[in-house]
Design a protein around this motif. Sequence first.
Motif, PDB file in Angstrom:
ATOM      1  N   SER A 150       0.814  -1.199   0.000  1.00  0.00           N
ATOM      2  CA  SER A 150       0.000   0.000   0.000  1.00  0.00           C
ATOM      3  C   SER A 150       0.849   1.250   0.000  1.00  0.00           C
ATOM      4  CB  SER A 150      -0.954  -0.027   1.192  1.00  0.00           C
ATOM      5  OG  SER A 150      -0.220  -0.137   2.381  1.00  0.00           O
ATOM      6  N   ARG A 172      -1.050  -1.384   6.863  1.00  0.00           N
ATOM      7  CA  ARG A 172      -2.221  -0.729   6.290  1.00  0.00           C
ATOM      8  C   ARG A 172      -2.775   0.265   7.282  1.00  0.00           C
ATOM      9  NH1 ARG A 172      -6.619  -4.376   4.764  1.00  0.00           N
ATOM     10  NH2 ARG A 172      -7.620  -2.408   4.419  1.00  0.00           N
ATOM     11  N   MET A 228      -4.766   1.809   0.107  1.00  0.00           N
ATOM     12  CA  MET A 228      -5.563   1.067  -0.863  1.00  0.00           C
ATOM     13  C   MET A 228      -4.718  -0.078  -1.386  1.00  0.00           C
ATOM     14  SD  MET A 228      -7.066   2.546  -4.470  1.00  0.00           S
ATOM     15  CE  MET A 228      -5.479   3.182  -5.007  1.00  0.00           C
ATOM     16  N   GLN A 233      -8.100  -3.354  -4.685  1.00  0.00           N
ATOM     17  CA  GLN A 233      -9.115  -2.325  -4.527  1.00  0.00           C
ATOM     18  C   GLN A 233      -9.033  -1.299  -5.653  1.00  0.00           C
ATOM     19  OE1 GLN A 233      -8.051  -1.329  -0.399  1.00  0.00           O
ATOM     20  NE2 GLN A 233     -10.244  -1.454   0.061  1.00  0.00           N
ATOM     21  N   CYS A 234      -7.835  -0.961  -6.052  1.00  0.00           N
ATOM     22  CA  CYS A 234      -7.642  -0.013  -7.139  1.00  0.00           C
ATOM     23  C   CYS A 234      -8.252  -0.554  -8.425  1.00  0.00           C
ATOM     24  CB  CYS A 234      -6.152   0.280  -7.318  1.00  0.00           C
ATOM     25  SG  CYS A 234      -5.785   1.598  -8.496  1.00  0.00           S
ATOM     26  N   ARG A 258      -6.300   6.764  -4.782  1.00  0.00           N
ATOM     27  CA  ARG A 258      -7.478   6.486  -3.952  1.00  0.00           C
ATOM     28  C   ARG A 258      -8.418   7.684  -3.912  1.00  0.00           C
ATOM     29  NH1 ARG A 258      -9.586   6.483   1.346  1.00  0.00           N
ATOM     30  NH2 ARG A 258     -10.145   4.416   2.115  1.00  0.00           N
ATOM     31  N   SER A 267     -12.266   7.844  -5.076  1.00  0.00           N
ATOM     32  CA  SER A 267     -13.285   8.263  -4.104  1.00  0.00           C
ATOM     33  C   SER A 267     -14.121   9.414  -4.644  1.00  0.00           C
ATOM     34  CB  SER A 267     -12.638   8.686  -2.783  1.00  0.00           C
ATOM     35  OG  SER A 267     -12.073   7.586  -2.130  1.00  0.00           O
ATOM     36  N   PHE A 322     -14.431   2.863  -0.242  1.00  0.00           N
ATOM     37  CA  PHE A 322     -13.523   1.824   0.223  1.00  0.00           C
ATOM     38  C   PHE A 322     -14.040   1.260   1.531  1.00  0.00           C
ATOM     39  CE2 PHE A 322     -11.264   4.325  -2.761  1.00  0.00           C
ATOM     40  CZ  PHE A 322     -10.459   3.417  -3.428  1.00  0.00           C
ATOM     41  N   VAL A 330     -14.380  -2.665  -2.104  1.00  0.00           N
ATOM     42  CA  VAL A 330     -14.899  -1.410  -2.649  1.00  0.00           C
ATOM     43  C   VAL A 330     -16.362  -1.608  -3.019  1.00  0.00           C
ATOM     44  CG1 VAL A 330     -12.701  -0.550  -3.564  1.00  0.00           C
ATOM     45  CG2 VAL A 330     -14.151  -1.962  -5.001  1.00  0.00           C
TER      46      VAL A 330
END
Length: 106
Positions: free
Chosen positions: A2, A12, A17, A21-22, A66, A70, A76, A84
Amino acid sequence: MSGSDEGEASGRSPNTMTPEQCRAGRALIDWSAGDLAAKVGLGEAMVRDFEGRRSDPSSGQVEALRSALSTAGVIFTDDGSAGVRLGRRGGDEGTRLDSLTTENDR
């Protein structure tokens, strides 16, 4: 993975992220790696390398990615496992200039 300059012992923090997740966030809003890269002023290869776990970008770069996701409506989650989901997209952009009247000028 991350970001290479994360300071938290667990690796984390709430503002990080994962590559997964990305990738999933981009899929939710139908953005290519190039679209995301252009939003934050980074190279498409950097986004692809991060998502493929071939690089460990700085936490600032990860946070920029991120933040762009968003802003586009990606939420997230971390309720036991990082994920996500899609929230409201676009938001209220207000009244367009050509639609302004004395009635909606308040």
